[in-house]
Design an enzyme around this catalytic site. Structure first.
Site, short mmCIF file in Angstrom:
data_model
loop_
_atom_site.label_atom_id
_atom_site.label_comp_id
_atom_site.label_asym_id
_atom_site.label_seq_id
_atom_site.Cartn_x
_atom_site.Cartn_y
_atom_site.Cartn_z
N GLY A 12 0.79 -1.22 0.00
CA GLY A 12 0.00 0.00 0.00
C GLY A 12 0.82 1.27 0.00
N SER A 13 2.01 1.23 -0.61
CA SER A 13 2.79 2.48 -0.62
C SER A 13 2.11 3.53 -1.50
CB SER A 13 4.24 2.23 -1.07
OG SER A 13 4.31 1.93 -2.44
N ASN A 14 1.47 3.09 -2.57
CA ASN A 14 0.72 4.06 -3.40
C ASN A 14 -0.51 4.57 -2.66
OD1 ASN A 14 1.80 4.46 -6.27
ND2 ASN A 14 2.03 2.25 -5.96
N LEU A 83 -5.17 -6.85 -6.85
CA LEU A 83 -4.83 -7.88 -7.83
C LEU A 83 -6.00 -8.73 -8.30
CD1 LEU A 83 -1.36 -8.94 -6.40
CD2 LEU A 83 -1.92 -7.17 -8.08
N ASN A 100 -6.91 2.25 -12.52
CA ASN A 100 -5.85 1.35 -12.05
C ASN A 100 -4.49 1.94 -12.39
OD1 ASN A 100 -4.67 -1.17 -11.12
ND2 ASN A 100 -4.31 -1.68 -13.26
N HIS A 102 -0.65 0.60 -13.38
CA HIS A 102 0.08 -0.60 -13.80
C HIS A 102 1.56 -0.24 -13.92
CE1 HIS A 102 0.46 -4.60 -15.49
NE2 HIS A 102 1.34 -4.07 -16.33
N ASP A 143 -6.05 -4.87 -17.49
CA ASP A 143 -5.11 -3.92 -18.09
C ASP A 143 -5.46 -3.45 -19.49
OD1 ASP A 143 -3.59 -4.22 -15.75
OD2 ASP A 143 -2.50 -5.93 -16.62
N GLU A 172 5.38 6.11 -9.92
CA GLU A 172 4.02 5.94 -9.40
C GLU A 172 3.76 6.93 -8.27
OE1 GLU A 172 3.72 1.70 -8.44
OE2 GLU A 172 2.99 1.36 -10.45
C1 GAR Z 1 2.43 -1.10 -7.75
O1 GAR Z 1 3.69 -1.07 -8.37
C2 GAR Z 1 1.33 -1.24 -8.79
O2 GAR Z 1 1.64 -0.64 -10.02
C3 GAR Z 1 1.29 -2.74 -8.94
O3 GAR Z 1 1.40 -3.24 -7.63
C4 GAR Z 1 2.27 -2.36 -6.90
C5 GAR Z 1 1.66 -2.09 -5.55
O4 GAR Z 1 2.58 -1.45 -4.72
N1 GAR Z 1 0.07 -3.16 -9.58
C6 GAR Z 1 0.02 -4.14 -10.47
O5 GAR Z 1 0.99 -4.80 -10.78
C7 GAR Z 1 -1.36 -4.37 -11.07
N2 GAR Z 1 -1.28 -5.25 -12.21
P1 GAR Z 1 2.12 -0.77 -3.38
O6 GAR Z 1 1.29 -1.82 -2.62
O7 GAR Z 1 3.39 -0.45 -2.66
O8 GAR Z 1 1.34 0.44 -3.73
#
Ligand code: GAR
Length: 187
Positions: A12-14, A83, A100, A102, A143, A172
């Site tokens: 969940g850093s984003n 996911l 989303n 990606h 996607d 991101e």
């Molecule tokens: C992110 O890099 C996002 O782009 C990816 O999961 C990561 C989650 O990081 N998403 C996918 O690959 C979707 N197909 P986070 O939990 O640190 O935010």
């Protein structure tokens, strides 16, 4: 006020960046964080920020439409490392209102199984000279929805998958929340 629900499966850093970005925003707030994993760190982080959270089971997500009740008043669903494939009833209830992120330059390196480290390993194995991020609307295939925004980073032969992941994650964190803000303030 526009209300965002963030869906996240993992670290969940984003989600954290987005929550921090909108913490004092006059028009936009993160009002719900949803995860399919009860132990996902993102849930504790959201709770620390006083944001309501919801744990989603596979049954509730795919075999009922009860989630629509929890999402009453939500203007935009943001998938931040979520996911599970979004079921058709949810796409229909939120047309062009699910976004989303990606970790690659779609349409390359997308589709089922292409997430997280798998993406960066594939980009590395192909010897790509660049990678990046894609922010896109969600439809019922993985996607494939309309692209809203992309940003790129240069890769060197020395970049291993972990280094590629770091470069992409930095993009991101820099772009996701501002792109969402622009989307919500223009609509
Ligand atoms: C992110 O890099 C996002 O782009 C990816 O999961 C990561 C989650 O990081 N998403 C996918 O690959 C979707 N197909 P986070 O939990 O640190 O935010």
């Amino acid at each position: 006020m526009k209300n965002i629900a963030i869906f996240a499966s993992g670290t969940g850093s984003n989600a954290r960046k987005m929550i921090e970005y909108f913490a004092n925003h006059p028009q936009i707030r993160v009002s719900l964080v949803v995860s399919n994993k009860a132990t996902a760190p993102v849930l504790a982080m959201a709770a620390d920020h006083g944001i309501p959270t919801l744990v989603l089971s596979r049954t509730r997500f795919y075999e009922t439409e009860e989630l629509l009740t929890d999402l009453a008043g939500i203007d935009l669903i943001v998938l931040a490392g979520f996911l599970w494939l979004v079921p058709p009833y949810l796409v229909a209830a939120f047309p062009q209102r699910i976004v989303n992120i990606h970790p690659a330059l779609l349409p390359k390196y997308g589709g089922k199984g292409m997430y997280g480290a798998h993406v960066h390993t594939a980009v590395h194995a192909a010897g790509e000279k660049e990678s990046g991020i894609t922010i896109h609307f969600v439809d019922t295939a993985y996607d494939e929805g309309q692209i809203i925004f992309q940003a790129r980073c240069v890769l060197t032969p020395e970049d291993d998958p972990a280094a590629i992941a770091r470069k992409v994650l930095a993009l991101e964190h820099a772009h996701f929340a501002p792109v969402i803000a622009q989307l919500l303030t223009n609509n």
